[in-house]
Scaffold this active site. Structure first.
Site, mmCIF file in Angstrom:
data_model
loop_
_atom_site.group_PDB
_atom_site.id
_atom_site.type_symbol
_atom_site.label_atom_id
_atom_site.label_comp_id
_atom_site.label_asym_id
_atom_site.label_seq_id
_atom_site.Cartn_x
_atom_site.Cartn_y
_atom_site.Cartn_z
ATOM 1 N N GLU A 158 -3.568 -0.838 -2.112
ATOM 2 C CA GLU A 158 -3.157 -1.472 -0.851
ATOM 3 C C GLU A 158 -3.500 -0.610 0.370
ATOM 4 O O GLU A 158 -2.630 -0.140 1.098
ATOM 5 C CB GLU A 158 -1.652 -1.773 -0.872
ATOM 6 C CG GLU A 158 -1.248 -2.812 -1.885
ATOM 7 C CD GLU A 158 0.231 -3.159 -1.849
ATOM 8 O OE1 GLU A 158 0.617 -4.216 -2.359
ATOM 9 O OE2 GLU A 158 1.028 -2.346 -1.308
ATOM 10 N N GLU A 310 -1.066 -8.022 -8.461
ATOM 11 C CA GLU A 310 0.390 -7.849 -8.423
ATOM 12 C C GLU A 310 1.070 -9.153 -8.043
ATOM 13 O O GLU A 310 0.622 -9.875 -7.148
ATOM 14 C CB GLU A 310 0.799 -6.790 -7.391
ATOM 15 C CG GLU A 310 0.434 -5.366 -7.724
ATOM 16 C CD GLU A 310 0.984 -4.391 -6.699
ATOM 17 O OE1 GLU A 310 1.955 -4.752 -5.978
ATOM 18 O OE2 GLU A 310 0.449 -3.280 -6.588
#
Length: 661
Positions: A158, A310
């Protein structure tokens, strides 16, 4: 593998849909690892991601390596038939790095240092950080590149850091020199004649730090471009290291959905696999549409199958109130992702942590353990993916509608001094996509400079900034017979955020039949404007004078704009000068799509039911809590239940059917 061909997701999936998640065994005693493997096999987990935040475990002191624990884990996974997506740990440097090398710590726009103790505490511009990240990545790749458990590389995690510090400032100046060449060109692009901002020496140029009043908008725009590029440099540096050791394995990093800090179109071109993290709010009535938007965008960036890196098996831990997923919702949303192109469905995380900042973030194995509802539902998802995987993996979804999206336009339009702070680009984008989703029209996303010729209809919810190349592309698309539906506040600025003469690009005004755009009339929060035909506009309106070549399909009624056009149509080009309320926008886009020859995936669907065709399969997803019956022509095989369906299918609460001919 042919020379020059990069590995792709199907090189890792091998004809199945991967299932698993982030695994953080370093948080647990080793005896737990064997219990984890037993539960993974029981849930038909095929893939785990290791090492995402393990830098301090791998390198407890500068230059020291501690690989023994990871050796044992890699062997354990391979011995049990579970593939490993191995992450470089560079998203969270060890405390020793910030302590010994303060230059690796980022600073915010006020000059405050972001210290260790959380995560993502690194400066993307720090030469020291980059050197240390490269060293640990090199050693990881050298040690595990030949391990039989390794199926894919996951770089960092991320990417989302900004830095306004001194080293970032130096790199920003270097980036600007490459972009503009001279200070004169920079001054022209930034419009520094305004407010006495002219630069006479490169040393004077800084990131847009804290200012007394409004910052230079183009300086801010370029800083966002620069930040995306610096993070991309960090990614590609690590990617190139692992590629050198394992040219046969795909490489990815996980996007956050519709995050403002990355030009994901550009990033996707540098990835072998495009992956995303997706966390809709279970209490949000529009959560399913938000999921569909992110899935459509990720599939479009990937130009094919993609990876859900995710999602939450239950509750997250970062909202004001964190609700768990009701029974069946995790399965529904997992299969929605597969329907919209995912060939990998993974969760954060495998086992719920007992300590640390995310101990209340759910895991596939929650605090309730093996008997908990969450794990039992995870087992069902694993079985579902095993059943449908051979039929769906590697197949594509075909769409005849494209939604145009561009990060640079978003960055430019999201400036401080603008006509209305009520207009939020992501909300406008979501409203238009939602209308298409509710009309059951299969939709891709595209960059405004992409080849659009394969689509019957292209919609532009809002693109404040359009390059000359993008404008020419839209004109060519309409000349080639395509249908274009364009929303308000589009084509206002050029690549440097300079307002175009007339307040809108002249070529677009001609395309839509607009002689003059007299004024923008933004609306207050909650305010609406009435239009003919029962259409009610929100957020925005415009004072347009048509040039006589377009049809006014809808006029404003009442107020300052009474009788003026709200929606114009000139041939195959539509211009919508407000944001219609949801039902009206859906009706408008359905009408335009029908004229373009675009048909819904399935007619006559009950409210709350989503239909998606992927490959030769028809996915039916019930986003409601009550059972529904869906009419389907002919006889099909439901792959989830291995039963024959003729004429109609019943979907229970959050129910799914995957029908094969």
């Amino acid at each position: 593998m042919p020379t020059g061909k990069r590995p792709a997701l199907d090189d890792a999936t091998r004809g199945r849909v991967l299932f698993g998640g982030d695994y953080n065994p370093e948080q647990w005693p080793e005896e737990t690892w064997h219990e984890d493997v037993r539960l993974m096999k029981q849930a038909e987990v095929t893939s785990v991601t290791l090492g995402v935040f393990s830098w301090s475990k791998l390198e407890p002191r500068p230059g020291e390596r501690n690989f023994g624990w990871l050796d044992r884990l890699m062997d354990l996974m391979h011995g049990n038939g579970i593939g490993v997506v191995l992450a470089t740990p560079t998203a969270s440097p060890p405390p020793w790095m910030g302590h010994l090398h303060p230059d690796t710590l980022p600073r915010d726009a006020d000059g405050r240092t972001e210290w260790w103790g959380g995560r993502q505490h690194f400066s993307h511009s720090s030469a020291t950080y980059r050197r240390c990240a490269a060293a640990v990545t090199e050693d990881l790749a050298a040690r595990y590149g030949g391990h039989p458990a390794l199926t894919m590389w996951h770089i960092n995690n991320e990417y989302c850091t900004y830095d306004w510090g001194d080293e970032a400032a130096a790199r920003f100046r270097h980036w600007l020199r490459n972009r503009y060449g001279t200070l004169d060109a920079l001054n022209e692009a930034w419009g520094t004649a305004f407010w006495s901002q002219g630069y006479g020496d490169w040393a004077e140029v800084l990131p847009p730090r804290r200012a007394h009043y409004l910052k230079n908008p183009t300086q801010v725009l370029d800083f966002k471009r620069f930040t995306s590029d610096m993070l991309l440099e960090c990614y590609t540096a690590e990617r190139d290291i692992v590629r050198r050791h394992t040219p046969h394995l795909p490489v990815t990093t996980n996007f956050m959905p519709l995050w403002a800090g990355q030009d994901a179109w550009r990033w996707a071109e540098e990835e072998d696999v495009v992956s995303v993290d997706l966390y809709p709010d279970p209490r949000d009535p529009l959560a399913a549409q938000h999921g569909a938007l992110v899935q459509d965008m990720t599939r479009s960036q990937a130009r094919g199958p993609w990876m859900l890196m995710e999602q939450a098996a239950g509750a997250v831990n970062w909202r004001a109130v964190n609700h768990p997923k009701p029974r069946g919702l995790n399965r529904l949303w997992s299969l929605q992702a597969v329907a919209r192109g995912a060939d990998a469905v993974c969760c954060f995380q495998w086992r719920q942590s007992r300590q640390g900042a995310e101990k209340f973030h759910s895991g596939m194995v929650g605090h309730a353990g093996e008997q908990g509802r969450t794990y039992q539902e995870v087992r069902q998802i694993g079985a579902d993916l095993r059943r449908i995987g051979p039929h769906v993996a590697g197949t594509h979804l075909t769409a005849e509608v494209a939604v145009l999206h561009d990060w640079h336009s978003w960055w430019a339009g999201d400036q401080e001094a603008r006509p209305s702070r009520e207009v939020a680009y992501p909300d406008v984008l979501a409203a238009w996509h939602r209308a298409l989703w509710q009309a059951h029209l299969a939709t891709d996303f595209a960059h405004p400079e992409h080849d659009l010729s394969g689509y019957r209809m292209v919609v532009v919810p809002q693109l404040y900034l359009l390059t000359d190349t993008a404008v020419d592309n839209l004109l060519a698309y309409v000349r080639g017979g395509g249908t274009l539906v364009c929303g308000f506040l589009t084509g206002i600025a050029d690549r440097d955020d300079r307002v175009r003469p007339g307040g809108m690009d002249a070529r677009l005004r001609d395309l839509f039949g607009i002689r003059t755009l007299h004024e923008w009339w933004p609306l207050e929060a909650g305010e609406t404007v009435e239009c003919e035909g029962g259409l009610r506009g929100t957020l925005w309106s415009e004072e347009l004078e048509p040039d006589g070549t377009a049809d006014t399909t809808t006029r404003y009624r009442g107020g300052e704009l009474d009788g003026l056009p709200a929606v114009l149509r000139k041939g195959r080009a539509w211009y919508v000068s407000t944001l219609p309320e949801p039902e009206a926008l859906r009706a408008l886009l359905t009408r335009a799509a029908d004229g373009a020859g675009v048909r819904p995936v399935l007619d006559g669907l009950p409210d709350g039911v989503e239909a998606v065709r992927r490959g030769g399969l028809l996915f039916l997803l019930n986003h409601g809590r009550e059972p529904v019956t869906v009419d389907v022509a002919g006889t099909h095989r439901d792959l989830l239940t291995d039963t024959t369906v003729t004429g109609r299918v019943t979907l229970g609460r959050y129910g799914v059917a995957v029908l094969a001919p």
